[in-house]
Design a protein around this motif. Structure first.
Motif, PDB file in Angstrom:
ATOM      1  N   HIS A  73       1.589  -6.664  -9.923  1.00 45.38           N
ATOM      2  CA  HIS A  73       1.227  -8.044  -9.579  1.00 45.38           C
ATOM      3  C   HIS A  73      -0.066  -8.067  -8.759  1.00 45.38           C
ATOM      4  O   HIS A  73      -0.935  -8.919  -8.968  1.00 45.38           O
ATOM      5  N   ASP A 133       5.445  -4.976  -7.738  1.00 43.75           N
ATOM      6  CA  ASP A 133       4.546  -5.554  -6.725  1.00 43.75           C
ATOM      7  C   ASP A 133       3.134  -5.020  -6.936  1.00 43.75           C
ATOM      8  O   ASP A 133       2.141  -5.746  -6.819  1.00 43.75           O
ATOM      9  N   ARG A 183      10.529 -13.454  -9.371  1.00 42.62           N
ATOM     10  CA  ARG A 183       9.714 -13.026  -8.234  1.00 42.62           C
ATOM     11  C   ARG A 183       8.213 -13.181  -8.516  1.00 42.62           C
ATOM     12  O   ARG A 183       7.429 -13.369  -7.601  1.00 42.62           O
ATOM     13  N   TYR A 184       7.817 -13.095  -9.804  1.00 40.60           N
ATOM     14  CA  TYR A 184       6.386 -13.048 -10.088  1.00 40.60           C
ATOM     15  C   TYR A 184       5.839 -14.268 -10.829  1.00 40.60           C
ATOM     16  O   TYR A 184       4.637 -14.466 -10.856  1.00 40.60           O
ATOM     17  N   ALA A 227      10.800  -2.941  -7.575  1.00 43.27           N
ATOM     18  CA  ALA A 227      10.050  -3.816  -6.665  1.00 43.27           C
ATOM     19  C   ALA A 227       8.712  -3.173  -6.313  1.00 43.27           C
ATOM     20  O   ALA A 227       7.663  -3.842  -6.333  1.00 43.27           O
TER      21      ALA A 227
END
Ligand SMILES: Cc1cc2nc3c(=O)[nH]c(=O)nc-3n(C[C@H](O)[C@H](O)[C@H](O)COP(=O)(O)OP(=O)(O)OC[C@H]3O[C@@H](n4cnc5c(N)ncnc54)[C@H](O)[C@@H]3O)c2cc1C
Length: 474
Positions: free
Chosen positions: A418, A415, A440-441, A411
């Protein structure tokens, strides 16, 4: 008749493996995933693949396609239910034809990459895809993961090296799409849909690949660098000065090379003193249309200027093919050393080159804050903005204690990727390793489109279920 009988009828009894014979197909290369299967089936032709798929579709049995089983995301490993059939493409291993005038070759999915490179070379052509596992990975696996490797900077990924495909659909029909055309605007691009789909839409049985002229000579140089900023400065300088002759630009951290030398004492870093203890190294390759001497002279001029400007601390230019191979061997041994030294958490990420410095500095810092003592194992294809930004147990950590925090490490790193506009999978795919992270992305609209494609092409959900996308209830 049982389903196993149907499979034996389709491919012949010796090619349906169960029990101990099936074991080598049930664990991935990194030994991170192990599963069970009803059987491993090894068809020897496209028609046999189609017969297997039809039998599985009729019985509602999931199929896990497998090539060389060198994938790094668990995509070719079945789950633990024991319901699936592993469909190994290894017996589909013929080079069907080479057309030097059209600069193309047609090969079957189970051909080992190195065999394809050698066949192209034998016809006086280059098939440029090159990666550490080339002695055992297959063209079908390369296509299904859209493999990258060390020559993407000049020639592109597997997608860009492919003109046509032959595919067995999830219904057991054969799509004969082996076109050798560089221009073909006749509707939706199904070829590009199957490439990179990791066996979740159909089974690739053959491909038409692009060939290139063989370079007259290749020359390699290893550079010692004080910072990642310098590596990026050198990349833009090399792109500008060498143009299309620059065929490789690999980045390696000093720690990675130290691990290689520790695990494989017959290898050595060709620097001494301060240059042997710098944080970063880059491996550059030039492909030259004149001669080795010409390539070496070009390196000497450009690297001489780079050393004078302080961008490069030291450089070694290979004086022979054997020396070039030794430098590449250092680079290619990094994943092997990493595997030998324990269980790293792997991130295969793509970052805009202009954001690379910020990404590495900020993520290193954040990881040390959150997980004090962990080690960064960073290397990759800098020319493509692709880093293998791996995290290994350091002081105070064991394999088990680090793996217990895998989701937290993922994560944090993802993150961070991203946030700089990067991708959480550059070249290894999604498999089961990144399936949940994808949600999630990816934008909801993009995910919904992907699910629609899956539903349209594989309505029974039998093609490699649980890879790339989670299985949804029907
Ligand atoms: C030491 C090492 C170095 C590596 N370096 C690189 C690198 O530089 N660049 C890179 O991109 N990768 C690299 N890899 C990862 C790996 O080699 C590639 O992903 C390769 O393309 C996988 O090929 P394979 O035949 O082993 O596929 P497998 O592992 O057997 O399968 C991979 C995926 O493709 C699917 N699949 C396989 N064959 C077919 C088919 N015919 N039809 C449909 N689906 C199929 C499987 O279901 C699975 O989802 C490396 C791996 C190792 C071990």
């Amino acid at each position: 008749m049982s389903h196993l009988d149907d499979l034996r009828l389709a491919v012949g009894e010796p090619h349906v493996l169960t029990g101990i014979d099936a074991a080598p197909y049930l664990t991935d290369w990194r030994e991170r995933y192990s599963g069970r299967a009803l059987a491993v089936v090894r068809p020897g032709s496209t028609d046999e693949v189609a017969a297997v798929v039809r039998a599985c579709a009729a019985a509602g049995v999931p199929i896990v396609p497998q090539g060389g089983n060198t994938g790094l995301c668990g995509g070719a490993t079945p789950d633990e239910s024991g319901h699936a059939v592993v469909l190994s493409l290894q017996r589909l291993n013929r080079v069907r034809s080479i057309d030097p005038d059209n600069d193309t070759m047609v090969v079957e999915a189970g051909c080992v990459l190195q065999t394809v490179q050698e066949a192209a070379h034998g016809a006086g052509r280059l098939f440029p895809l090159s990666l550490g596992a080339e002695g055992s990975c297959t063209i079908g696996g390369n296509l299904s993961t859209n493999a990258g490797g060390t020559q993407v900077l000049r020639y592109g990924t597997m997608r860009e090296l492919t003109l046509g495909l032959e595919v067995v659909t999830a219904q057991g029909d054969v799509w004969h799409g082996l076109r050798g055309l560089r221009k073909d605007n006749t509707g939706y691009d199904l070829r590009d849909l199957f490439i990179g789909s990791e066996g979740t839409l159909g089974i690739i049985t053959a491909a038409t690949l692009k060939l290139y002229p063989l370079p007259v000579a290749r020359c390699t140089a290893l550079l010692a660098l004080a910072s990642i900023e310098d590596a990026i400065g050198m990349l833009s300088r090399a792109r500008h000065d060498f143009g299309a002759s620059l065929t490789g630009f690999e980045l390696m951290s000093g720690d990675c090379l130290a691990s290689v030398v520790r695990c494989f004492p017959q290898q050595r870093l060709p620097f001494e003193g301060e240059a042997a203890a710098l944080p970063w190294y880059a491996l550059l390759e030039l492909s030259d249309s004149e001669s080795e001497t010409h390539a070496r002279e070009r390196f000497e001029t450009v690297l001489g200027e780079a050393i004078e400007s302080g961008c490069v601390k030291d450089a070694v230019i290979a004086g022979s093919v054997a020396q070039s191979n030794a430098l590449w061997h250092l680079r290619e041994s990094i994943p092997l050393a990493e595997k030998a030294l324990g269980k790293a958490i792997k991130h295969d990420v793509s970052i805009p080159v202009s954001r690379m410095t910020d990404f590495v500095r900020d993520t290193n810092h954040a990881l040390q804050q959150a997980f004090p003592g962990i080690r960064n194992v960073v290397f990759g294809h800098l020319g493509d903005g692709n880093l293998h930004y791996n995290v290994a147990p350091g002081e105070g950590w064991t394999d088990a204690s680090l793996l217990a925090r895998q989701d937290d490490v993922f994560a944090l790193v993802h993150d961070s990727v991203h946030a700089v506009g990067g991708s959480i999978s550059a070249e290894h795919g999604v498999g089961q390793l990144k399936r949940d992270a994808l949600v999630r992305y990816k934008e909801p609209v993009e995910l919904a489109l992907m699910r629609s494609v899956k539903q349209a092409l594989d309505p029974l959900g039998i093609m490699n279920p649980g890879k790339v996308l989670a299985v949804t209830s029907r």
